[in-house]
Scaffold this motif. Structure first.
Motif, PDB file in Angstrom:
ATOM      1  N   GLU A  12     -24.663  45.834   9.776  1.00 29.92           N
ATOM      2  CA  GLU A  12     -25.780  46.376  10.555  1.00 29.92           C
ATOM      3  C   GLU A  12     -26.656  45.189  10.304  1.00 29.92           C
ATOM      4  O   GLU A  12     -27.313  44.541  11.381  1.00 29.92           O
ATOM      5  N   THR A  13     -27.281  44.991   9.088  1.00 26.94           N
ATOM      6  CA  THR A  13     -28.384  44.382   8.976  1.00 26.94           C
ATOM      7  C   THR A  13     -28.216  43.059   8.695  1.00 26.94           C
ATOM      8  O   THR A  13     -29.142  42.076   8.961  1.00 26.94           O
ATOM      9  N   ARG A  14     -26.922  42.276   8.433  1.00 21.04           N
ATOM     10  CA  ARG A  14     -26.656  40.929   8.191  1.00 21.04           C
ATOM     11  C   ARG A  14     -25.701  40.283   9.287  1.00 21.04           C
ATOM     12  O   ARG A  14     -25.762  38.932   9.157  1.00 21.04           O
ATOM     13  N   ASN A  15     -24.629  41.111   9.623  1.00 22.49           N
ATOM     14  CA  ASN A  15     -23.520  40.755  10.097  1.00 22.49           C
ATOM     15  C   ASN A  15     -23.138  41.021  11.449  1.00 22.49           C
ATOM     16  O   ASN A  15     -22.842  39.885  12.228  1.00 22.49           O
ATOM     17  N   ALA A  16     -22.808  42.036  11.952  1.00 15.01           N
ATOM     18  CA  ALA A  16     -22.473  42.481  13.167  1.00 15.01           C
ATOM     19  C   ALA A  16     -23.556  41.995  14.184  1.00 15.01           C
ATOM     20  O   ALA A  16     -24.688  42.112  14.194  1.00 15.01           O
ATOM     21  N   SER A  17     -22.961  41.854  15.583  1.00 13.17           N
ATOM     22  CA  SER A  17     -23.790  41.382  16.485  1.00 13.17           C
ATOM     23  C   SER A  17     -24.427  42.843  17.253  1.00 13.17           C
ATOM     24  O   SER A  17     -23.733  43.911  17.150  1.00 13.17           O
ATOM     25  N   ALA A  18     -25.436  42.389  18.119  1.00 14.52           N
ATOM     26  CA  ALA A  18     -26.177  43.505  19.056  1.00 14.52           C
ATOM     27  C   ALA A  18     -25.117  44.132  19.737  1.00 14.52           C
ATOM     28  O   ALA A  18     -25.126  45.408  19.916  1.00 14.52           O
ATOM     29  N   GLU A  19     -24.218  43.375  20.344  1.00 12.90           N
ATOM     30  CA  GLU A  19     -23.306  43.673  21.445  1.00 12.90           C
ATOM     31  C   GLU A  19     -22.430  44.835  20.574  1.00 12.90           C
ATOM     32  O   GLU A  19     -21.961  45.969  21.141  1.00 12.90           O
ATOM     33  N   MET A  20     -21.816  44.306  19.675  1.00 13.52           N
ATOM     34  CA  MET A  20     -20.851  45.220  18.852  1.00 13.52           C
ATOM     35  C   MET A  20     -21.345  46.628  18.294  1.00 13.52           C
ATOM     36  O   MET A  20     -20.911  47.600  18.121  1.00 13.52           O
ATOM     37  N   LEU A  21     -22.989  46.329  17.675  1.00 17.73           N
ATOM     38  CA  LEU A  21     -23.301  47.495  17.284  1.00 17.73           C
ATOM     39  C   LEU A  21     -23.671  48.605  18.223  1.00 17.73           C
ATOM     40  O   LEU A  21     -23.621  49.852  18.169  1.00 17.73           O
ATOM     41  N   THR A  22     -23.749  48.051  19.454  1.00 17.68           N
ATOM     42  CA  THR A  22     -24.386  49.103  20.755  1.00 17.68           C
ATOM     43  C   THR A  22     -22.877  49.560  21.067  1.00 17.68           C
ATOM     44  O   THR A  22     -22.994  50.942  21.455  1.00 17.68           O
ATOM     45  N   ILE A  23     -21.918  48.860  21.066  1.00 20.96           N
ATOM     46  CA  ILE A  23     -20.453  50.027  21.337  1.00 20.96           C
ATOM     47  C   ILE A  23     -20.352  50.795  20.458  1.00 20.96           C
ATOM     48  O   ILE A  23     -19.873  52.172  20.729  1.00 20.96           O
ATOM     49  N   TRP A  24     -20.670  50.852  19.108  1.00 20.87           N
ATOM     50  CA  TRP A  24     -20.295  51.829  18.208  1.00 20.87           C
ATOM     51  C   TRP A  24     -21.685  52.805  17.737  1.00 20.87           C
ATOM     52  O   TRP A  24     -21.783  53.387  16.767  1.00 20.87           O
ATOM     53  N   SER A  25     -22.613  52.639  18.615  1.00 16.31           N
ATOM     54  CA  SER A  25     -23.959  53.436  18.465  1.00 16.31           C
ATOM     55  C   SER A  25     -23.615  54.781  18.794  1.00 16.31           C
ATOM     56  O   SER A  25     -22.969  55.200  19.452  1.00 16.31           O
ATOM     57  N   THR A 113     -13.336  59.061  24.060  1.00 14.29           N
ATOM     58  CA  THR A 113     -14.312  58.190  23.730  1.00 14.29           C
ATOM     59  C   THR A 113     -13.743  57.022  22.867  1.00 14.29           C
ATOM     60  O   THR A 113     -13.930  55.886  22.994  1.00 14.29           O
ATOM     61  N   GLU A 114     -13.208  57.362  21.663  1.00 14.90           N
ATOM     62  CA  GLU A 114     -12.727  56.278  21.007  1.00 14.90           C
ATOM     63  C   GLU A 114     -11.569  55.302  21.561  1.00 14.90           C
ATOM     64  O   GLU A 114     -11.851  54.181  21.034  1.00 14.90           O
ATOM     65  N   LEU A 115     -10.786  55.997  22.287  1.00 17.49           N
ATOM     66  CA  LEU A 115     -10.137  54.810  23.003  1.00 17.49           C
ATOM     67  C   LEU A 115     -10.776  53.997  24.145  1.00 17.49           C
ATOM     68  O   LEU A 115     -10.618  52.806  24.142  1.00 17.49           O
ATOM     69  N   MET A 116     -11.963  54.455  24.453  1.00 11.82           N
ATOM     70  CA  MET A 116     -12.923  53.516  25.214  1.00 11.82           C
ATOM     71  C   MET A 116     -13.723  52.589  24.395  1.00 11.82           C
ATOM     72  O   MET A 116     -13.740  51.442  24.820  1.00 11.82           O
ATOM     73  N   LEU A 117     -14.206  52.995  23.235  1.00 10.34           N
ATOM     74  CA  LEU A 117     -14.712  52.179  22.266  1.00 10.34           C
ATOM     75  C   LEU A 117     -13.578  51.230  21.851  1.00 10.34           C
ATOM     76  O   LEU A 117     -14.091  50.025  21.816  1.00 10.34           O
ATOM     77  N   LEU A 118     -12.500  51.485  21.380  1.00  3.06           N
ATOM     78  CA  LEU A 118     -11.688  50.584  21.051  1.00  3.06           C
ATOM     79  C   LEU A 118     -11.343  49.408  22.241  1.00  3.06           C
ATOM     80  O   LEU A 118     -11.061  48.215  21.914  1.00  3.06           O
ATOM     81  N   ARG A 119     -11.217  50.052  23.419  1.00  2.00           N
ATOM     82  CA  ARG A 119     -10.912  49.151  24.469  1.00  2.00           C
ATOM     83  C   ARG A 119     -11.998  48.014  24.657  1.00  2.00           C
ATOM     84  O   ARG A 119     -11.784  46.938  24.725  1.00  2.00           O
ATOM     85  N   ASP A 120     -13.369  48.652  24.574  1.00  2.00           N
ATOM     86  CA  ASP A 120     -14.514  47.575  24.818  1.00  2.00           C
ATOM     87  C   ASP A 120     -14.521  46.862  23.629  1.00  2.00           C
ATOM     88  O   ASP A 120     -14.856  45.649  23.823  1.00  2.00           O
ATOM     89  N   SER A 121     -14.403  47.126  22.311  1.00  2.00           N
ATOM     90  CA  SER A 121     -14.441  46.462  21.050  1.00  2.00           C
ATOM     91  C   SER A 121     -13.335  45.053  21.140  1.00  2.00           C
ATOM     92  O   SER A 121     -13.830  44.173  20.874  1.00  2.00           O
ATOM     93  N   LEU A 122     -12.011  45.652  21.599  1.00  2.00           N
ATOM     94  CA  LEU A 122     -11.043  44.698  21.703  1.00  2.00           C
ATOM     95  C   LEU A 122     -11.481  43.478  22.864  1.00  2.00           C
ATOM     96  O   LEU A 122     -11.253  42.444  22.470  1.00  2.00           O
TER      97      LEU A 122
END
Length: 476
Positions: A12-25, A113-122
């Motif tokens: 969260e603090t050093r590596n992942a982007s805001a877009e990916m953090l939002t998907i898994w928020s 929900t997890e299937l949708m998060l996987l889809r968006d993350s992929l």
């Protein structure tokens, strides 16, 4: 002010982007739960269950205003996160309290929900991977004609070109992206399968009318953009799906790891370097150092992703009969963290590949230090064409090569093999300079790069025009 007394993940603090953090928020997760509950109620109402317009309206009014503190209090009381959020949603929409989650099991919200998060993350990973491929492909085209020393077994080998090597990196990433795209395109929804996958609760709600159960299932699928469901499940969607997803992420991480490892080796040879900013510090002890820290970070993240895949294999293998709950705690870590870490690695690689620094003179010097040995066979063949004895020429070149190699290794001197060969009577009349032109040894490498760019890179540029020159922002 941030609280520095509690651990926060470096993802969260050093590596992942805001877009990916939002998907898994938490906000994305639990607001998706509410959208699923709304869709369930709307579908059930449409199919004849006694659900009022007021209940639907209240559910719709409170899709995003989640009281997380209240949900935490309920979970401590119930020891059940889904029930906690059902009650929290019911408090916000009291008229609808009695019909929230009607007929469903916890995995209605969790799995879907997890299937949708996987889809968006992929989708996000695939786009970022395309950006890295585009940058490598353009780099390959730019340097398609620049000869460089190739290595097999990490020993000098027949030359290639800087561009061809970059095309090799891009080729592996293209194969990984194809896998990711395939996996994303084949994701299905679990929809409404009930506690053990039999849909018994929904069949009971609709008084034995199976067609209404199927209609509700399709309604949910259509609402969330899925073409179909997994037709035979237990309590969850098949956990082998997670294994496939994390396997594809691990393969991508492995290809990125190779790219960054190769760049680190080339930096050691002072041939190619990652970007290095004006105020960047390479070492706290050695001021002169210029370490490949971006590529080192990326390889570290990639190793993490590669090793997370085993969690999904274990989970898929140990789901007893219709389901066992030991998947939950593990998947809360392994699914998001695989994507967060790979997302960070992709941003680093995008930053690196867009700013690669090439030292052409050093590349040529390193190549010429080894090229005389590699040219020996060509020189021998030219001498034979001039009427010389092949065995005599072979022995002469072997002797000169041995002496030159000893001079390089024992004395630390430059390779003088060509000078020795120029004075060799058996090679009189052979144009040694022409026969040792580096471009005589690179085969079809430039043409291969051109064909590769036309076949793979140009279509990606057309598909992702905004990503062609995308510069990922790195926090550190």
């Amino acid at each position: 002010m941030p609280d520095h007394t509690h651990y926060r993940s470096p993802l969260e603090t050093r590596n992942a982007s805001a877009e990916m953090l939002t998907i898994w928020s938490p906000q994305r997760k639990f607001s998706t739960w509410r959208r699923l509950w709304l869709a369930l109620a709307e579908g059930e109402k449409q199919l004849g269950l006694r659900i009022t317009d007021e209940q639907i309206a209240q559910l719709r009014e409170h899709l995003d205003d989640i009281d997380f503190q209240k949900a935490d209090e309920y979970e401590r009381r119930f020891r059940h996160d889904v029930m906690a959020h059902i009650h929290t949603y019911g408090d916000a929409a009291p008229a609808a309290r009695e019909i929230i989650h009607l007929g469903a099991t916890s995995q209605f919200v969790n799995c879907n929900t997890e299937l949708m998060l996987l889809r968006d993350s992929l989708q996000l990973v695939s786009a970022k991977l395309a950006a890295v491929v585009i940058q490598l492909g353009n780099f390959a085209l730019l340097y398609r004609d620049l000869p460089t020393l190739a290595f097999t077994h990490f020993q000098p080998a027949q030359p290639t070109t800087v561009g061809k090597r970059a095309a090799m990196w891009a080729q592996e990433l293209i194969l990984c992206r194809e896998r990711l795209e395939h996996t994303r395109s084949t994701l299905k929804m679990r929809s409404i399968k009930g506690a053990t996958g039999t849909q018994a609760s929904f069949l009971d709600l609709f008084h034995g009318d199976a067609e209404k159960v199927y209609a509700l299932e399709k309604f949910i699928c259509d609402r969330f953009g899925f073409d179909s469901t997994y037709p035979a499940t237990g309590q969850t969607y098949p956990r082998v799906v997670d294994a496939m997803v994390l396997s594809d992420l691990a393969c991508t991480a492995a290809a990125l790891h190779k790219l960054c490892s190769d760049l680190r080796l080339l930096a050691h040879r002072k041939e190619i370097e990652e970007p290095f900013e004006k105020d960047q510090v390479g070492s706290s002890a050695m001021p002169y150092k210029r370490n490949p820290m971006r590529c080192e970070r990326a390889t570290g993240l990639c190793r993490f992703v590669m090793n997370l895949a085993g969690n999904a294999y274990d989970t898929a293998a140990t789901q007893w009969l219709e389901r066992t709950l030991d998947d939950s705690a593990n998947r809360r870590l392994s699914l998001p963290e695989s994507f967060l870490a790979l997302d960070g690695a992709l941003d680093i690689c995008g930053n690196v590949t867009l700013g690669l620094v090439v030292y052409e003179k050093t590349i040529t010097r390193n190549l010429l230090a080894e090229l005389p040995f590699m040219a020996s066979e060509n020189l021998m063949m030219k001498a034979v064409q001039l009427g010389r004895d092949r065995q005599q020429v072979h022995e002469a070149i072997r002797r000169h090569a041995r002496d030159a190699a000893q001079r390089v290794k024992n004395d630390g001197a430059d390779n003088d093999l060509l000078d020795r060969l120029r004075s060799e009577p058996l090679l009189e009349g052979v144009d040694i300079d022409a026969e040792t032109d580096p471009k005589q040894f690179i085969g079809l490498a430039p043409q291969q790069v051109e064909r590769f760019h036309k076949q793979y890179i140009q279509p990606l540029i057309q598909k992702y025009p905004d990503y062609a020159a995308r510069v990922p922002k790195l926090r550190v």
